[in-house]
Motif scaffolding. Structure first.
Motif, short mmCIF file in Angstrom:
data_model
loop_
_atom_site.label_atom_id
_atom_site.label_comp_id
_atom_site.label_asym_id
_atom_site.label_seq_id
_atom_site.Cartn_x
_atom_site.Cartn_y
_atom_site.Cartn_z
N LYS A 1 38.16 -19.05 2.09
CA LYS A 1 38.49 -20.29 2.82
C LYS A 1 39.24 -19.95 4.09
O LYS A 1 39.93 -18.94 4.17
CB LYS A 1 39.34 -21.22 1.95
N SER A 2 39.13 -20.82 5.08
CA SER A 2 39.77 -20.68 6.39
C SER A 2 39.29 -19.44 7.13
O SER A 2 39.99 -18.93 7.99
CB SER A 2 41.29 -20.65 6.26
N SER A 3 38.10 -18.98 6.80
CA SER A 3 37.51 -17.87 7.56
C SER A 3 37.14 -18.38 8.94
O SER A 3 36.76 -19.55 9.11
CB SER A 3 36.25 -17.35 6.87
N PRO A 4 37.23 -17.51 9.95
CA PRO A 4 36.83 -17.95 11.29
C PRO A 4 35.34 -18.23 11.32
O PRO A 4 34.56 -17.60 10.59
CB PRO A 4 37.20 -16.76 12.18
N ILE A 5 34.95 -19.18 12.12
CA ILE A 5 33.53 -19.51 12.22
C ILE A 5 32.93 -18.67 13.33
O ILE A 5 33.31 -18.78 14.50
CB ILE A 5 33.32 -21.01 12.49
N ASN A 6 32.01 -17.80 12.96
CA ASN A 6 31.25 -17.00 13.92
C ASN A 6 29.91 -16.68 13.29
O ASN A 6 29.63 -17.05 12.15
CB ASN A 6 32.02 -15.73 14.34
N LYS A 7 29.06 -15.98 14.03
CA LYS A 7 27.71 -15.71 13.54
C LYS A 7 27.74 -14.89 12.25
O LYS A 7 26.95 -15.14 11.34
CB LYS A 7 26.89 -14.98 14.61
N ASP A 8 28.65 -13.94 12.16
CA ASP A 8 28.70 -13.09 10.97
C ASP A 8 29.13 -13.87 9.73
O ASP A 8 28.55 -13.70 8.66
CB ASP A 8 29.64 -11.91 11.20
N THR A 9 30.16 -14.69 9.84
CA THR A 9 30.60 -15.44 8.67
C THR A 9 29.57 -16.47 8.24
O THR A 9 29.41 -16.71 7.05
CB THR A 9 31.96 -16.12 8.89
N VAL A 10 28.86 -17.05 9.20
CA VAL A 10 27.79 -17.99 8.85
C VAL A 10 26.69 -17.25 8.10
O VAL A 10 26.18 -17.72 7.07
CB VAL A 10 27.24 -18.71 10.10
N ALA A 11 26.33 -16.06 8.58
CA ALA A 11 25.30 -15.27 7.91
C ALA A 11 25.74 -14.88 6.50
O ALA A 11 24.97 -15.01 5.54
CB ALA A 11 24.98 -14.03 8.73
N LEU A 12 26.97 -14.43 6.36
CA LEU A 12 27.47 -14.05 5.03
C LEU A 12 27.53 -15.25 4.10
O LEU A 12 27.19 -15.14 2.92
CB LEU A 12 28.85 -13.40 5.16
N GLU A 13 27.96 -16.39 4.61
CA GLU A 13 28.03 -17.60 3.81
C GLU A 13 26.63 -18.05 3.39
O GLU A 13 26.46 -18.63 2.32
CB GLU A 13 28.76 -18.71 4.57
N ALA A 14 25.64 -17.77 4.21
CA ALA A 14 24.26 -18.14 3.88
C ALA A 14 23.63 -17.14 2.91
O ALA A 14 22.48 -17.32 2.49
CB ALA A 14 23.42 -18.23 5.15
N GLY A 15 24.36 -16.10 2.57
CA GLY A 15 23.83 -15.11 1.64
C GLY A 15 23.01 -14.04 2.33
O GLY A 15 22.24 -13.33 1.69
N ARG A 16 23.16 -13.92 3.63
CA ARG A 16 22.42 -12.93 4.41
C ARG A 16 23.38 -11.82 4.85
O ARG A 16 24.59 -11.90 4.65
CB ARG A 16 21.78 -13.56 5.64
N LYS A 17 22.83 -10.82 5.52
CA LYS A 17 23.64 -9.70 5.99
C LYS A 17 24.34 -10.06 7.29
O LYS A 17 23.84 -10.86 8.08
CB LYS A 17 22.77 -8.47 6.22
N ARG A 18 25.48 -9.40 7.49
CA ARG A 18 26.21 -9.55 8.74
C ARG A 18 25.30 -9.08 9.89
O ARG A 18 24.64 -8.06 9.78
CB ARG A 18 27.45 -8.66 8.68
N GLY A 19 25.26 -9.84 10.95
CA GLY A 19 24.44 -9.47 12.09
C GLY A 19 23.02 -9.97 12.02
O GLY A 19 22.21 -9.66 12.90
#
Length: 122
Positions: free
Chosen positions: A24-42
């Motif tokens: 929780k309270s993770s910064p919103i960026n492309k990497d965290t969105v990808a990780l939250e979606a169950g995908r790899k960073r980048g």
């Protein structure tokens, strides 16, 4: 197409601060969105045109969230500072109280010793 929906749902969860895969309270960026979606960073890349809207939404969400986190962080620091100030004032008041009680006890002993004085006869 379902992968893109996963990214949008992940962004929505991050905006509402209810993530499933990242803290929780993770910064919103492309990497965290990808990780939250169950995908790899980048995995969200600017070079892929299918991600252009998503990247723009991520940037907008990050800008909005960062401002609210900063204001909350500033309020938290101010409240902590005030709490520490009140704690210090409380301890100073307790010290004064103890010193006054000790002085009062000394004066009461002095009064008692003066009561035992026998008057001189004329």
């Amino acid at each position: 197409m379902s992968a893109l929906n996963d990214y949008w749902e992940a962004l929505s969860r991050l905006r509402s601060n209810t993530p499933v895969r990242v803290p929780k309270s993770s910064p919103i960026n492309k990497d965290t969105v990808a990780l939250e979606a169950g995908r790899k960073r980048g995995s969200i890349k600017k070079s892929r045109t299918s991600f252009s809207e998503l990247i723009e939404a991520i940037d907008n969400a990050a800008a909005n969230i960062n401002h609210s986190y900063q204001s909350i962080d500033n309020r938290l620091k101010a409240e902590q500072s005030a709490k520490n100030n009140y704690r210090e004032l409380y301890h100073q008041a307790l010290n004064r109280e103890l010193m006054l009680m000790e002085r009062l006890a000394q004066l009461e002993k002095e009064i008692e010793s003066l009561k035992k004085v026998v008057p001189l006869r004329k």
